[in-house]
Design an enzyme around this catalytic site. Sequence first.
Site, short mmCIF file in Angstrom:
data_model
loop_
_atom_site.label_atom_id
_atom_site.label_comp_id
_atom_site.label_asym_id
_atom_site.label_seq_id
_atom_site.Cartn_x
_atom_site.Cartn_y
_atom_site.Cartn_z
CG ASP A 68 9.50 -1.07 -2.25
OD1 ASP A 68 10.54 -0.92 -2.92
OD2 ASP A 68 8.41 -0.54 -2.57
CG HIS A 118 12.32 8.68 2.88
ND1 HIS A 118 11.03 8.90 2.48
CD2 HIS A 118 12.91 9.91 2.90
CE1 HIS A 118 10.84 10.20 2.25
NE2 HIS A 118 11.98 10.83 2.49
N PRO A 149 0.82 -1.21 0.00
CG PRO A 149 0.00 -1.02 2.18
CD PRO A 149 0.73 -1.96 1.27
CG ASP A 150 -0.61 5.07 -1.73
OD1 ASP A 150 -1.44 4.80 -0.84
OD2 ASP A 150 -0.92 5.76 -2.73
CG PHE A 151 3.14 6.15 3.10
CD1 PHE A 151 3.42 5.57 4.31
CD2 PHE A 151 4.02 5.95 2.05
CE1 PHE A 151 4.55 4.79 4.49
CE2 PHE A 151 5.17 5.18 2.21
CZ PHE A 151 5.43 4.60 3.43
NE ARG A 152 1.51 12.02 3.25
CZ ARG A 152 2.72 11.44 3.32
NH1 ARG A 152 3.12 10.63 2.36
NH2 ARG A 152 3.52 11.67 4.35
CG ASN A 211 9.01 3.61 -2.89
OD1 ASN A 211 8.42 4.52 -2.30
ND2 ASN A 211 8.72 3.26 -4.12
P1 OAD Z 1 2.10 8.84 -0.85
O1 OAD Z 1 1.18 7.78 -0.35
O2 OAD Z 1 2.12 10.13 -0.12
O3 OAD Z 1 1.76 9.16 -2.38
C1 OAD Z 1 1.62 8.16 -3.34
C2 OAD Z 1 1.16 8.80 -4.64
O4 OAD Z 1 1.16 7.79 -5.64
C3 OAD Z 1 -0.23 9.40 -4.59
O5 OAD Z 1 -0.24 10.64 -5.27
C4 OAD Z 1 -1.08 8.35 -5.33
O6 OAD Z 1 -2.18 8.92 -6.02
C5 OAD Z 1 -0.08 7.80 -6.32
N1 OAD Z 1 -0.32 6.42 -6.76
C6 OAD Z 1 -0.78 5.36 -6.07
N2 OAD Z 1 -0.81 4.26 -6.81
C7 OAD Z 1 -0.38 4.62 -8.06
C8 OAD Z 1 -0.19 3.94 -9.31
N3 OAD Z 1 -0.44 2.64 -9.45
N4 OAD Z 1 0.27 4.67 -10.36
C9 OAD Z 1 0.54 5.99 -10.25
N5 OAD Z 1 0.37 6.67 -9.11
C10 OAD Z 1 -0.07 6.02 -8.02
O7 OAD Z 1 3.55 8.18 -0.93
P2 OAD Z 1 4.97 8.93 -1.02
O8 OAD Z 1 4.87 10.16 -1.81
O9 OAD Z 1 5.96 7.89 -1.42
O10 OAD Z 1 8.13 8.23 4.57
O11 OAD Z 1 5.21 9.29 0.51
C11 OAD Z 1 6.38 9.94 0.89
C12 OAD Z 1 6.85 9.50 2.26
O12 OAD Z 1 5.79 9.64 3.20
C13 OAD Z 1 7.20 8.04 2.36
O13 OAD Z 1 8.53 7.78 1.95
C14 OAD Z 1 7.03 7.74 3.83
C15 OAD Z 1 5.79 8.53 4.12
O14 OAD Z 1 5.69 9.02 5.41
C16 OAD Z 1 8.76 7.41 5.43
O15 OAD Z 1 8.45 6.27 5.60
C17 OAD Z 1 9.89 8.02 6.15
#
Ligand code: OAD
Length: 270
Positions: free
Chosen positions: A114, A131, A38-41, A112
């Site tokens: 991962d 990170h 999963p992503d974060f936001r 990432n």
């Molecule tokens: P976010 O979860 O903030 O953002 C992920 C982005 O990817 C969002 O804009 C989604 O819309 C987009 N997304 C999701 N799935 C996708 C797909 N299949 N194709 C294209 N876009 C997609 O994640 P990050 O920006 O990586 O820090 O978050 C930054 C940091 O916040 C992470 O490294 C983490 C977190 O706190 C630490 O763990 C220190």
Amino acid sequence: QVLEGRDISSLAKYIKSTGCKNVVLMLGAGVSTSAGIPDFRSPETGLYSNLARLNLPHPEAVFEISFFRKQPVPFYTLAHELYPGKFRPTITHSFIRLLAEKSLLHTCFTQNIDTLERRAGVPDDKIIEAHGSFAGQRCIECKQPYDDEKMKEHIFSMKIAKCEHCGGYVKPDIVFFGEELPEKFIRAIPNLRSADLLIIMGTSLTVYPFASLAQRVDESCPRVLINLDHVGDIGSRADDIVLLGKCDDVVKDLCVELGWEDELIKLWNE
Ligand code: OAD
């Protein structure tokens, strides 16, 4: 301006031109969601909206060093779920490897943890894990490194690892909020000056200083955003390209335009 248009075929033409030698990437969690991480936001599926079960004061607390010092269990629970090894690199990761094989990849900055870039075969010396990662771990108090195998056992059994010297909690070398980014990241920032193309994929561009890298390329360097939604200020410069969609789909379309489709699929199937 170096691009004919703001679409995939103009981008492909540019990548194939002699002016494009150094591609720099900025990656976020969105490049790994199709691997099952999963992503974060993201509102429904992101980690931060699914952490209620961990009883956190607020979602980001799971990555805050002050909270970890008091309550390490939530992070260990998450680490157990996210521990590298169970996930397979995506088409997008194979595209990054392909850029390296074509001698176009200058630097791959990733947020990432991962390690899927490495697992896809992107050369180590091209990857900057801004990170950190699960590759090492240490005591949060005396900073003494801790054994890899022991750490793995602790994460698998969800037991909190404690420093053998001072008894402090041990944490993987993942950068928490309130911690410095790795020296390697700081040293690589000037690489952005050499970029002929910046591709930003799968990130909300909300976490600094990482997000600020997008401002560090020359005005003449095209910036491409490949993401589900429009983020940051990409689109504000004359040579910016915004390609909204799933990164695996956009990357496949781009490889069709480039005539690299077969190579991409071959790498992904390896
Ligand atoms: P976010 O979860 O903030 O953002 C992920 C982005 O990817 C969002 O804009 C989604 O819309 C987009 N997304 C999701 N799935 C996708 C797909 N299949 N194709 C294209 N876009 C997609 O994640 P990050 O920006 O990586 O820090 O978050 C930054 C940091 O916040 C992470 O490294 C983490 C977190 O706190 C630490 O763990 C220190």
